[in-house]
Design a protein around this motif. Structure first.
Motif, mmCIF file in Angstrom:
data_model
loop_
_atom_site.group_PDB
_atom_site.id
_atom_site.type_symbol
_atom_site.label_atom_id
_atom_site.label_comp_id
_atom_site.label_asym_id
_atom_site.label_seq_id
_atom_site.Cartn_x
_atom_site.Cartn_y
_atom_site.Cartn_z
ATOM 1 N N ARG A 53 25.578 51.996 42.318
ATOM 2 C CA ARG A 53 26.220 52.794 41.274
ATOM 3 C C ARG A 53 26.661 51.881 40.131
ATOM 4 N NH1 ARG A 53 31.418 56.669 42.243
ATOM 5 N NH2 ARG A 53 32.513 54.662 42.292
ATOM 6 N N ALA A 54 27.126 50.699 40.482
ATOM 7 C CA ALA A 54 27.498 49.733 39.457
ATOM 8 C C ALA A 54 26.296 49.379 38.584
ATOM 9 C CB ALA A 54 28.068 48.474 40.098
ATOM 10 N N LYS A 86 34.435 46.548 44.196
ATOM 11 C CA LYS A 86 34.649 47.335 45.412
ATOM 12 C C LYS A 86 33.613 46.974 46.467
ATOM 13 C CE LYS A 86 36.379 50.623 47.998
ATOM 14 N NZ LYS A 86 37.727 50.526 48.590
ATOM 15 N N ALA A 87 32.357 46.819 46.062
ATOM 16 C CA ALA A 87 31.307 46.438 47.022
ATOM 17 C C ALA A 87 31.650 45.102 47.673
ATOM 18 C CB ALA A 87 29.956 46.368 46.322
ATOM 19 N N LEU A 88 32.157 44.163 46.879
ATOM 20 C CA LEU A 88 32.511 42.851 47.415
ATOM 21 C C LEU A 88 33.737 42.919 48.314
ATOM 22 C CD1 LEU A 88 31.834 40.768 44.214
ATOM 23 C CD2 LEU A 88 30.755 40.384 46.439
ATOM 24 N N SER A 89 34.658 43.838 48.031
ATOM 25 C CA SER A 89 35.826 43.973 48.897
ATOM 26 C C SER A 89 35.421 44.524 50.266
ATOM 27 C CB SER A 89 36.868 44.887 48.249
ATOM 28 O OG SER A 89 36.450 46.248 48.264
ATOM 29 N N ALA A 140 25.941 41.363 44.689
ATOM 30 C CA ALA A 140 27.019 42.023 43.956
ATOM 31 C C ALA A 140 27.774 41.021 43.099
ATOM 32 C CB ALA A 140 27.965 42.724 44.926
ATOM 33 N N LEU A 141 27.951 39.816 43.614
ATOM 34 C CA LEU A 141 28.636 38.767 42.852
ATOM 35 C C LEU A 141 27.805 38.370 41.638
ATOM 36 C CD1 LEU A 141 31.120 36.905 42.882
ATOM 37 C CD2 LEU A 141 29.791 35.287 44.248
ATOM 38 N N LEU A 142 26.497 38.218 41.840
ATOM 39 C CA LEU A 142 25.604 37.844 40.746
ATOM 40 C C LEU A 142 25.548 38.938 39.678
ATOM 41 C CD1 LEU A 142 23.616 35.621 39.866
ATOM 42 C CD2 LEU A 142 21.823 36.870 41.068
ATOM 43 N N ASN A 143 25.464 40.173 40.117
ATOM 44 C CA ASN A 143 25.385 41.277 39.164
ATOM 45 C C ASN A 143 26.715 41.527 38.458
ATOM 46 O OD1 ASN A 143 22.647 41.843 39.486
ATOM 47 N ND2 ASN A 143 23.024 43.074 41.308
ATOM 48 N N ASN A 200 33.078 53.848 52.367
ATOM 49 C CA ASN A 200 32.923 52.432 52.712
ATOM 50 C C ASN A 200 31.478 51.959 52.584
ATOM 51 O OD1 ASN A 200 35.695 51.996 53.423
ATOM 52 N ND2 ASN A 200 35.310 53.159 55.288
ATOM 53 N N TYR A 201 30.682 52.674 51.814
ATOM 54 C CA TYR A 201 29.254 52.398 51.676
ATOM 55 C C TYR A 201 29.068 51.338 50.579
ATOM 56 C CZ TYR A 201 24.324 53.915 52.177
ATOM 57 O OH TYR A 201 22.980 53.999 52.446
ATOM 58 N N ALA A 202 29.049 50.075 50.970
ATOM 59 C CA ALA A 202 29.020 48.973 49.999
ATOM 60 C C ALA A 202 27.787 49.028 49.104
ATOM 61 C CB ALA A 202 29.084 47.636 50.730
ATOM 62 N N TYR A 203 26.620 49.332 49.687
ATOM 63 C CA TYR A 203 25.391 49.360 48.894
ATOM 64 C C TYR A 203 25.437 50.471 47.842
ATOM 65 C CZ TYR A 203 22.921 45.900 51.689
ATOM 66 O OH TYR A 203 22.524 44.728 52.285
#
Length: 354
Positions: A178-179, A197-200, A208-211, A170-173
């Protein structure tokens, strides 16, 4: 990224103290070790209330009474980090490691202080030691991965982010970074999946949305990229780079008028953004607005005299404005700065040697 600092737990006084036959026990009557523990606990409480200077004083006193108190060195180091006294923090972590070489948090804390001192190689070694001692501590993998990313070792960075995610799914960062490593490795579909996944896990994670938008653009999903840029800019409208990137995507999609609008917004937010000036010049060329295209390219050059693409665009605008000599000069300058197509345009247009 938000720092991750560990605070050693307070130590309780021994049971024998509670057996005293008087109503109170004066600190001066306690053995030195127990006095040190009491001062240590007080320091921890002051740290937790963000009274950092007062916490330092208590840890100082505890260490005077008990010079081998590893956790006091560690927590004084952590407190000094909060006070931005990074070199002194490293010195305290050094002492903690000498006394407790198997404490992973000592290495992790020292790594963070080394990073703050601008010593990434030393920090990388300490994060590595922390992962050896405690391989199930995700932040150690994550922060080392970030250092590897910064020095351009994207494959190794991805491997560390893999480990961070394996330990903490569950590590969003970690998914986000990794993305970004996947993007650098041109694995755009995998990058999009990780950003998603990060956004979820963290829906308000706007980077994350911008990238993800940038990854979709690189994967030629212009519609998806525009949707992400639109979603980002509906929430945050003070980012010149975001407007420029959406403008570039609109340009790629053939929406040159929309691209000009976005580049203009970026320039309004940051008038020193040479990239936005040059991009607006390129879009205006597509709209046959040659005079303004030349002016925009000239502004980009004024901001960055080594901007080869801006010379190229100004050359095209000058050609259409029947300024042949100026166009030749610009194309030759673009070639001189490393843009080989400048030589081709100069040759094809009959530009003579100077």
């Amino acid at each position: 990224m938000q720092k991750v600092l560990l605070l050693a737990l307070g130590l309780g006084l021994s049971a024998t103290t509670a057996q005293a036959q008087v109503d109170t026990v004066r600190a001066s009557t306690l053995p030195p070790a127990q006095q040190a523990e009491k001062l240590y606990n007080s320091g921890v409480a002051k740290y937790n209330s963000k009274s950092y200077r007062a916490a330092i004083q208590d840890f100082d006193k505890a260490l005077t009474l008990r010079p081998d108190f590893a956790k006091a060195f560690y927590n004084r180091a952590t407190t000094r980090y909060e006070l931005k006294e990074y070199q002194m923090a490293v010195q305290d972590y050094d002492q903690a490691i000498k006394l407790e070489a198997t404490g992973f948090s000592n290495y992790f804390g020292r790594a963070q202080a080394q990073e703050a001192l601008g010593k990434p190689a030393e920090a990388e070694l300490d994060y590595g030691k922390a992962t050896e001692i405690k391989p199930d501590y995700a932040p150690a993998w994550y922060y080392r991965g970030a250092l590897l990313f910064e020095k351009g070792d994207f494959k190794a960075a991805k491997a560390d982010f893999d480990q961070a995610i394996k330990v903490d799914p569950n590590y969003a960062y970690a998914y986000h970074d990794r993305a970004s490593a996947q993007r650098k490795l041109s694995n755009f579909d995998a990058a999009i999946q990780d950003y998603t996944k990060a956004l979820s896990l963290q829906p308000d994670f706007l980077p994350a949305l911008l990238n993800r938008a940038a990854a979709k653009r690189r994967a030629n999903d212009l519609k998806g990229a525009l949707a992400d840029y639109n979603a980002y800019l509906s929430k945050k409208q003070d980012n010149a780079t975001a407007f420029t990137n959406r403008g570039s995507t609109r340009y790629d999609a053939g929406d040159y008028k929309g691209a000009v609008e976005d580049f203009t917004k970026a320039i309004e937010l940051d008038g020193s953004y040479a990239f936005a000036w040059n991009n607006r010049a390129a879009a205006r060329l597509k709209l046959d607005d040659y005079k303004n295209a030349a002016a925009d390219a000239s502004k980009a050059i004024a901001l960055n005299a080594q901007y080869a693409e801006a010379y190229m665009n100004r050359g095209h605008a000058r050609e259409m404005l029947r300024e042949a000599d100026g166009a030749c000069q610009d194309w030759k300058k673009a070639a001189e700065l490393g843009l080989e197509t400048g030589s081709s345009y100069a040759a094809n247009s009959g530009c003579g040697a100077e």
